[in-house]
Write a protein that holds these residues in place. Structure first.
Motif, PDB file in Angstrom:
ATOM      1  N   VAL A   1       0.876  -1.174   0.000  1.00  0.00           N
ATOM      2  CA  VAL A   1       0.000   0.000   0.000  1.00  0.00           C
ATOM      3  C   VAL A   1       0.913   1.223   0.000  1.00  0.00           C
ATOM      4  O   VAL A   1       1.734   1.376   0.901  1.00  0.00           O
ATOM      5  CB  VAL A   1      -0.921   0.018   1.240  1.00  0.00           C
ATOM      6  N   PRO A   2       0.837   2.075  -1.016  1.00  0.00           N
ATOM      7  CA  PRO A   2       1.808   3.174  -1.117  1.00  0.00           C
ATOM      8  C   PRO A   2       1.746   4.101   0.077  1.00  0.00           C
ATOM      9  O   PRO A   2       0.666   4.366   0.615  1.00  0.00           O
ATOM     10  CB  PRO A   2       1.403   3.888  -2.413  1.00  0.00           C
ATOM     11  N   MET A   3       2.922   4.592   0.484  1.00  0.00           N
ATOM     12  CA  MET A   3       2.977   5.538   1.592  1.00  0.00           C
ATOM     13  C   MET A   3       3.705   6.795   1.146  1.00  0.00           C
ATOM     14  O   MET A   3       4.775   6.737   0.534  1.00  0.00           O
ATOM     15  CB  MET A   3       3.673   4.946   2.814  1.00  0.00           C
ATOM     16  N   ALA A   4       3.114   7.941   1.470  1.00  0.00           N
ATOM     17  CA  ALA A   4       3.645   9.240   1.068  1.00  0.00           C
ATOM     18  C   ALA A   4       3.948  10.084   2.294  1.00  0.00           C
ATOM     19  O   ALA A   4       3.561   9.751   3.428  1.00  0.00           O
ATOM     20  CB  ALA A   4       2.634   9.959   0.169  1.00  0.00           C
ATOM     21  N   PHE A   5       4.636  11.183   2.057  1.00  0.00           N
ATOM     22  CA  PHE A   5       5.006  12.121   3.112  1.00  0.00           C
ATOM     23  C   PHE A   5       4.567  13.502   2.657  1.00  0.00           C
ATOM     24  O   PHE A   5       5.063  14.021   1.657  1.00  0.00           O
ATOM     25  CB  PHE A   5       6.522  12.069   3.318  1.00  0.00           C
TER      26      PHE A   5
ATOM     27  N   ALA B   1       1.317   9.786  -3.363  1.00  0.00           N
ATOM     28  CA  ALA B   1      -0.023  10.049  -2.829  1.00  0.00           C
ATOM     29  C   ALA B   1      -1.072   9.760  -3.897  1.00  0.00           C
ATOM     30  O   ALA B   1      -1.015  10.306  -4.995  1.00  0.00           O
ATOM     31  CB  ALA B   1      -0.134  11.493  -2.359  1.00  0.00           C
ATOM     32  N   ARG B   2      -2.011   8.919  -3.563  1.00  0.00           N
ATOM     33  CA  ARG B   2      -3.164   8.644  -4.418  1.00  0.00           C
ATOM     34  C   ARG B   2      -4.297   8.150  -3.528  1.00  0.00           C
ATOM     35  O   ARG B   2      -4.096   7.885  -2.344  1.00  0.00           O
ATOM     36  CB  ARG B   2      -2.835   7.632  -5.513  1.00  0.00           C
ATOM     37  N   HIS B   3      -5.465   8.054  -4.082  1.00  0.00           N
ATOM     38  CA  HIS B   3      -6.608   7.577  -3.295  1.00  0.00           C
ATOM     39  C   HIS B   3      -6.282   6.208  -2.695  1.00  0.00           C
ATOM     40  O   HIS B   3      -5.776   5.314  -3.380  1.00  0.00           O
ATOM     41  CB  HIS B   3      -7.857   7.476  -4.170  1.00  0.00           C
ATOM     42  N   GLY B   4      -6.557   6.069  -1.410  1.00  0.00           N
ATOM     43  CA  GLY B   4      -6.307   4.803  -0.722  1.00  0.00           C
ATOM     44  C   GLY B   4      -4.902   4.651  -0.182  1.00  0.00           C
ATOM     45  O   GLY B   4      -4.601   3.659   0.492  1.00  0.00           O
ATOM     46  N   ALA B   5      -4.017   5.610  -0.447  1.00  0.00           N
ATOM     47  CA  ALA B   5      -2.637   5.509   0.024  1.00  0.00           C
ATOM     48  C   ALA B   5      -2.525   5.901   1.491  1.00  0.00           C
ATOM     49  O   ALA B   5      -3.386   6.585   2.048  1.00  0.00           O
ATOM     50  CB  ALA B   5      -1.728   6.397  -0.823  1.00  0.00           C
ATOM     51  N   LEU B   6      -1.435   5.478   2.109  1.00  0.00           N
ATOM     52  CA  LEU B   6      -1.085   5.940   3.446  1.00  0.00           C
ATOM     53  C   LEU B   6      -0.284   7.233   3.313  1.00  0.00           C
ATOM     54  O   LEU B   6       0.521   7.384   2.395  1.00  0.00           O
ATOM     55  CB  LEU B   6      -0.231   4.898   4.162  1.00  0.00           C
ATOM     56  N   VAL B   7      -0.485   8.157   4.244  1.00  0.00           N
ATOM     57  CA  VAL B   7       0.238   9.422   4.192  1.00  0.00           C
ATOM     58  C   VAL B   7       0.598   9.851   5.607  1.00  0.00           C
ATOM     59  O   VAL B   7      -0.209   9.746   6.535  1.00  0.00           O
ATOM     60  CB  VAL B   7      -0.608  10.539   3.527  1.00  0.00           C
ATOM     61  N   GLY B   8       1.830  10.346   5.764  1.00  0.00           N
ATOM     62  CA  GLY B   8       2.229  11.037   6.973  1.00  0.00           C
ATOM     63  C   GLY B   8       2.149  12.528   6.692  1.00  0.00           C
ATOM     64  O   GLY B   8       2.821  13.033   5.792  1.00  0.00           O
TER      65      GLY B   8
ATOM     66  N   LEU C   1      -5.747   7.622   3.141  1.00  0.00           N
ATOM     67  CA  LEU C   1      -6.630   8.491   2.379  1.00  0.00           C
ATOM     68  C   LEU C   1      -7.869   7.745   1.906  1.00  0.00           C
ATOM     69  O   LEU C   1      -7.810   6.532   1.635  1.00  0.00           O
ATOM     70  CB  LEU C   1      -5.883   9.068   1.172  1.00  0.00           C
ATOM     71  N   PRO C   2      -8.989   8.459   1.795  1.00  0.00           N
ATOM     72  CA  PRO C   2     -10.209   7.828   1.253  1.00  0.00           C
ATOM     73  C   PRO C   2      -9.985   7.315  -0.166  1.00  0.00           C
ATOM     74  O   PRO C   2      -9.105   7.794  -0.893  1.00  0.00           O
ATOM     75  CB  PRO C   2     -11.225   8.979   1.278  1.00  0.00           C
ATOM     76  N   GLU C   3     -10.796   6.360  -0.574  1.00  0.00           N
ATOM     77  CA  GLU C   3     -10.685   5.771  -1.916  1.00  0.00           C
ATOM     78  C   GLU C   3     -11.206   6.708  -2.998  1.00  0.00           C
ATOM     79  O   GLU C   3     -10.910   6.522  -4.177  1.00  0.00           O
ATOM     80  CB  GLU C   3     -11.454   4.449  -1.970  1.00  0.00           C
TER      81      GLU C   3
ATOM     82  N   ARG D   1      -9.755  16.087  -1.241  1.00  0.00           N
ATOM     83  CA  ARG D   1      -9.548  15.923  -2.685  1.00  0.00           C
ATOM     84  C   ARG D   1      -8.107  15.548  -2.962  1.00  0.00           C
ATOM     85  O   ARG D   1      -7.178  16.061  -2.314  1.00  0.00           O
ATOM     86  CB  ARG D   1      -9.901  17.214  -3.442  1.00  0.00           C
ATOM     87  N   CYS D   2      -7.917  14.674  -3.904  1.00  0.00           N
ATOM     88  CA  CYS D   2      -6.593  14.256  -4.365  1.00  0.00           C
ATOM     89  C   CYS D   2      -6.562  14.439  -5.873  1.00  0.00           C
ATOM     90  O   CYS D   2      -7.285  13.749  -6.601  1.00  0.00           O
ATOM     91  CB  CYS D   2      -6.328  12.797  -3.984  1.00  0.00           C
ATOM     92  N   THR D   3      -5.751  15.384  -6.350  1.00  0.00           N
ATOM     93  CA  THR D   3      -5.669  15.680  -7.778  1.00  0.00           C
ATOM     94  C   THR D   3      -4.199  15.676  -8.208  1.00  0.00           C
ATOM     95  O   THR D   3      -3.306  15.914  -7.387  1.00  0.00           O
ATOM     96  CB  THR D   3      -6.290  17.049  -8.092  1.00  0.00           C
TER      97      THR D   3
END
Length: 598
Positions: free
Chosen positions: A109-113, A155-162, A181-183, A196-198
């Motif tokens: 599951v992708p993780m972003a910062f 970062a994308r829908h469903g990803a983990l983010v710090g 993040l929400p799907e 929103r994720c764009t």
């Protein structure tokens, strides 16, 4: 050179099948699934959470190998995922947070910062996103408009983010908050909060996900705040990312050298194959030397980190040096390949934007180079110079303790200042003579008149090849001399030095080149003779820069240069530069006042 590691082997198998990238150049789901099965996304995650439990040094070797073989975008994705993404969770997360999130990280599951913002960039001191506490004690995140998180890799829908945010609107403390993040996008009318994720619309990292994130009243459980000082957690993640960027740069440069050499060995030029001429040979040598330099610095930085040592400014130096050599290698490759380097389907062309971005991502090179200088000199400044400068600063306060007008400030004590402001400057001079720090500085000067300090003893060089020994001796000697250069600059500029960006940048560049020479010599000592020869050439090229740059640190020349820069800058600020007259600037992406992001 093929790096032996299951992740690399699997990645190259997929690349060989032609399915690593989609038709539009993005990383394919197939290569992501295959590497997730091999454990790439959990390479540094402890085994009890489903990861491979390997070191960051091992991750750096994998990153370099992926980039060297044309899989730079995958290296970018895994680096962001495991360093600035999951690094803080692995190092600072509590048991519950690790049990909750690390298995997801390990399975891919992708993780972003999320640090960077529309209005402030990567400057952590200016972050405007903030959280408040709701009635239940949980957090509500606000990152709206200019405080939208921008250029967030992975970062994308469903990803983990710090997510980095202030504790309270305008609060002084920063915190790092974990969320998945929400799907889909969420509008406030539906849930009482919005998300929103764009796409960021960035022309680099185009094979990866890179997004702008909007949050308004977004719920985050209180348990998802990473424990510890927010700034400490933040910079731990960044320093790992900077080391990994150097490893990727080393790999990219090997790739460029590979393609340039392949072309030069086949392409006929005037008087024979291109490869037989000195200039193409020099260009390829620069690429290989730049790669070896970036690799050596990454290895040293990560080794020191693993041992618990914290060498001031080392990670900043590593990142800026590796980013710079990457750009230089790209130019060198273009000179060998010519127009073919811009072929739309070539991997050299695909690498261009990423290598350019390395110079500004996770801190713009020249700014972090100045930060490195402050880190390296902090102990000296605090012990010897700060008390003396404090006396001068006190001369800029009136009888009521308020700062005097800017045009009456005393920035340095010299004969002209004593004539213009005899009372205040004379008082400052008297206080300086009574300050014990002045005599501590005098003792430092006497002690350091003897050869010592950074100079390497002969036995320290015994393990180096003879061809590299004189380079290491040169670097050690010049680093010792730089102590005197910094003292001279401090005495010459005094209070001006804090804002003298040109001075600090040029001084930092000298430190960077010299440390690179030393690191390179010791790193390749255990390698084969072909790498000794590359290191010998690279050290010679770096020495040319050091010797040419020494003249640029003369105080009088720096003052004149700063005056000239300031004169041009004032014309631009006042909009009186005729070179710009009549030109209308294009709107830039993501304007600070953009209401669409609110």
């Amino acid at each position: 050179m093929r790096q032996s590691h299951p992740v690399v082997d699997r990645a190259l198998d997929i690349l060989g099948q032609g399915t690593a990238f989609t038709a539009d150049g993005n990383l394919s789901d197939q290569v992501r699934r295959a590497l997730a099965e091999t454990g790439a996304y959990g390479l540094t995650v402890p085994a009890q959470f489903g990861g491979r439990g390997e070191t960051y040094l091992r991750l750096a070797a994998v990153e370099e190998a992926l980039a060297a073989n044309g899989l730079g975008p995958m290296a970018v994705e895994i680096s962001g995922h495991l360093t600035i993404g999951a690094g803080s969770l692995i190092a600072y997360g509590n048991d519950d947070q690790q049990r909750t999130f690390l298995p997801l990280v390990a399975e891919g599951v992708p993780m972003a910062f999320a640090l960077t913002e529309v209005g402030t960039g990567v400057n952590a001191k200016k972050i405007e996103a903030y959280v408040t506490r709701d009635e239940s004690g949980d957090y509500r995140l606000f990152a709206e408009g200019a405080s939208n998180k921008l250029w967030i890799t992975n970062a994308r829908h469903g990803a983990l983010v710090g997510i980095v945010a202030r504790l309270g609107k305008g609060g002084k403390q920063l915190g790092l908050f974990l969320t998945r993040l929400p799907e889909t996008d969420v509008e406030e009318a539906e849930q009482g909060w919005s998300f929103r994720c764009t796409p960021s619309g960035v022309a680099a990292f185009t094979a990866n996900d890179n997004s702008r994130l909007h949050f308004s009243n977004y719920p985050i459980p209180a348990a998802n705040l990473v424990e510890g000082d927010g700034v400490e957690v933040l910079f731990y993640s960044l320093r790992l990312g900077r080391c990994m960027l150097a490893a990727m740069s080393a790999g990219y440069q090997r790739m460029l050298a590979c393609d340039a050499a392949h072309y030069a060995r086949q392409r006929p030029g005037v008087g024979g194959l291109i490869m037989r001429h000195e200039l193409p040979q020099l260009a390829i040598g620069r690429m290989l030397g730049g790669s070896l330099q970036a690799q050596a610095l990454a290895f040293m930085s990560l080794s020191q980190d693993a041992s618990g040592a914290d060498l001031a400014g080392l990670r900043d130096l590593t990142k800026s040096s590796a980013a710079q050599t990457g750009l230089e290698s790209m130019t060198a490759c273009e000179h060998v390949l010519g127009g073919r380097s811009f072929a739309s389907d070539s991997r050299v062309n695909a690498a261009r934007a990423n290598l350019h971005l390395f110079g500004v991502v996770e801190g713009e090179d020249e700014m972090i180079r100045m930060g490195m200088v402050r880190d390296v000199t902090r102990a000296f400044v605090d012990h010897y110079l700060a008390p003396l400068l404090g006396e001068l600063q006190a001369a800029n306060l009136d009888a009521d303790g308020r700062p005097v007008a800017a045009d009456r400030r005393i920035l340095k004590l010299d004969p002209s200042t004593l004539l213009r402001h005899p009372r205040r400057a004379g008082g400052a001079l008297l206080r300086l003579l009574l300050n014990p720090a002045l005599y501590r500085l005098g003792l430092w000067v006497l002690r350091n008149l003897r050869p010592q300090g950074l100079e390497l003893r002969r036995q320290d060089l015994s393990g180096l090849p003879e061809s590299l020994r004189h380079h290491a001796e040169f670097a050690a000697r010049e680093l010792r001399h730089l102590r005197w250069t910094y003292l001279r600059l401090s005495l010459s500029f005094q209070l001006e030095l804090a804002s003298a960006q040109i001075v600090l940048q040029r001084f930092g560049q000298q430190v960077e080149w010299l440390v690179s020479i030393l690191t390179l010599c010791h790193h390749v000592a255990a390698q084969d003779e072909s790498q000794w020869r590359i290191a010998d050439l690279q050290c010679a090229l770096l020495r040319e820069r050091v010797q040419a740059g020494k003249a640029g640190l003369r105080s009088r020349q720096l003052r004149e240069l700063r005056k000239r820069i300031g004169a041009v800058g004032r014309d631009v600020i006042d909009q009186t530069s005729t070179m710009l007259a009549g030109l209308e600037p294009a709107p830039f992406a993501h304007p600070f006042e953009d209401k669409a992001g609110t």
